[in-house]
Design an enzyme around this catalytic site. Structure first.
Site, short mmCIF file in Angstrom:
data_model
loop_
_atom_site.label_atom_id
_atom_site.label_comp_id
_atom_site.label_asym_id
_atom_site.label_seq_id
_atom_site.Cartn_x
_atom_site.Cartn_y
_atom_site.Cartn_z
CE1 TYR A 118 -3.62 2.66 1.09
CE2 TYR A 118 -1.73 3.63 2.19
CZ TYR A 118 -3.01 3.73 1.70
OH TYR A 118 -3.69 4.92 1.82
CD GLU A 206 -6.05 4.81 -0.76
OE1 GLU A 206 -7.10 4.68 -1.41
OE2 GLU A 206 -5.99 4.80 0.48
#
Ligand code: GDP
Ligand code: MN
Length: 397
Positions: A118, A206
């Site tokens: 991530y 993101e």
């Protein structure tokens, strides 16, 4: 303003971030054509079909699927295009899918299993610095990681005076457990991603997941981007990527009329001049036991035309049972605003079916109140905000 995944990835690619090959399709036939071409280019027959909507969690809602041949491409594209996609991040009714991204499957089986990480870049408002947030636990909700294993989330803050430093990118690659070629690839990835964030004046990028392929490439498999609306004037190319279908229709209409409007889920419509006053008004409504249906800042010139437009926009919401108008007459005199309200009301005939409570304060407030009281219209007037908020609750009960 938010971008679609495919738009975000194209943007990343311009800054040197690796992405899988793919293009968007609006029909199943087009999806098959794209998949055929991709197979010619890459040699792989497996493709991933991904709904393009402004919401995450698409995989969980059935909006991301793997196709192992062209028949499956057609079948899956047919299923996803036109569907109402419900994900943990959409409302219960979901979002309509107008297009899909058809991309090569990059999770090809190799000697090593692919790894998912991530990574996001965003502004830490507490310190006023950009920050890279990352984790070894990619592919799952970062909120869940934050709750169940907060020690698996790392951050790297960037000093604006010197920008992202090499040692920071290396620390990220190290904390992600990488070595050799993958380590080098990751440091490049971090720099490219950060440059894209800064270059596009974004408020967030993101990437979940960031993928390490079995041959040690690091690429962005997913991409969520929020751009800073206040910077769009200097990014005409990015401004053009706006997809109004993804936005609330009333908010778009209000924006075009120059009104600052945000829809909320209460039943008291608000019309206010000034953003700070609008927030205070919403607080007062809450305190009096009500719930605001919207935030609406009509700005400095609350003339009849703007007031009418604002009334019409507020009234599009069926949940609205009353409207509270709260105007502070500083530069605009209250009597002029009162005239605007009266003219707008008369102009709208019987379109206004809910009670209106008007509170005017400032220059010529008393004269303005008299004008409203003598207008013969079903408008309640008040001088203090408290009085107005209580009146709203009175007419609603
Ligand atoms: P999200 O659900 O909206 O976050 O969409 P993602 O782009 O993150 O995709 C959801 C999941 O689908 C990912 O976490 C991956 O596990 C999987 N996925 C995405 N792209 C591919 C691909 O090219 N091949 C395979 N096999 N799986 C993929
Ligand atoms: Mn994702």
């Amino acid at each position: 303003m938010n971008l679609h995944e495919y738009q975000g990835k194209e943007l990343l690619s311009k800054y040197g971030v690796k992405i899988q090959r793919g293009k968007v399709a609006t029909t199943p036939e087009e999806a098959v054509e794209l998949a055929k071409k991709l197979t010619e280019e890459t040699g792989t027959g497996w493709h991933v079909i991904k709904a393009q909507v402004h919401a995450g969690g698409r995989g969980k809602g059935g909006g991301v699927k793997l196709a192992k041949n062209l028949d499956q491409v057609k079948e899956i594209a047919n299923e996803i295009i036109g569907m109402q996609l419900v994900t943990p991040q959409t409302s219960a009714e979901g979002k309509k899918v107008h297009q899909v991204l058809v991309a090569e499957d990059v999770y090809y089986p190799g000697d090593n299993e692919p790894e998912e990480y991530y990574m996001s870049v965003l502004l830490n408002r507490a310190t006023g610095r950009n920050m890279i947030m990352y984790s070894t636990e990619g592919g799952m909700d970062i909120e869940e990681v934050a709750e169940t294993m907060p020690n698996k989330i790392f951050t790297e803050e960037i000093d604006p005076a010197v920008g992202l430093q090499g040692f920071q990118a290396r620390r990220i690659a190290f904390n992600l457990g990488l070595s050799g070629q993958a380590f080098k690839e990751m440091t490049k990835f971090v720099f490219s991603l950060y440059n894209a964030y800064v270059g596009a004046d974004a408020s967030m990028f993101e990437i979940n997941p960031v993928l390490k392929t079995s041959d040690d490439q690091i690429m962005a498999v997913d991409c969520k981007v929020s751009l800073d609306d206040n910077s769009l004037f200097r990014h005409k190319d990015l401004a053009e990527l706006r997809d109004k279908r993804e936005e609330d229709a009333t908010e778009v209409e209000a924006g075009e009329a120059g009104l600052n409007f945000v829809k909320l889920d209460g039943n008291v419509g608000c019309m206010v001049n000034g953003a700070g006053l609008a927030m205070a008004t919403m607080d007062m409504i809450k305190q009096a036991g009500g719930s605001p249906a919207n935030f609406l800042d009509v700005g400095g010139t609350a003339d009849a035309e703007r007031v009418e437009k604002a009334f019409r926009i507020i009234l599009k919401d069926d949940n609205v049972d009353a409207i509270l108008v709260n105007i502070f007459g500083g530069i605009v005199r209250c009597d002029r605003v009162a005239q605007g309200i009266i003219d707008a009301y008369k102009n709208m005939g019987d379109a206004i079916k809910v009670p209106i409570i008007v509170r005017l304060q400032g220059t010529n407030a008393v004269e303005a109140k008299e004008m409203i009281d003598n207008s013969g219209l079903k408008v309640h007037s008040a001088i203090t905000l408290e009085e107005a908020a209580n009146k709203v609750e009175e007419v609603l009960s």
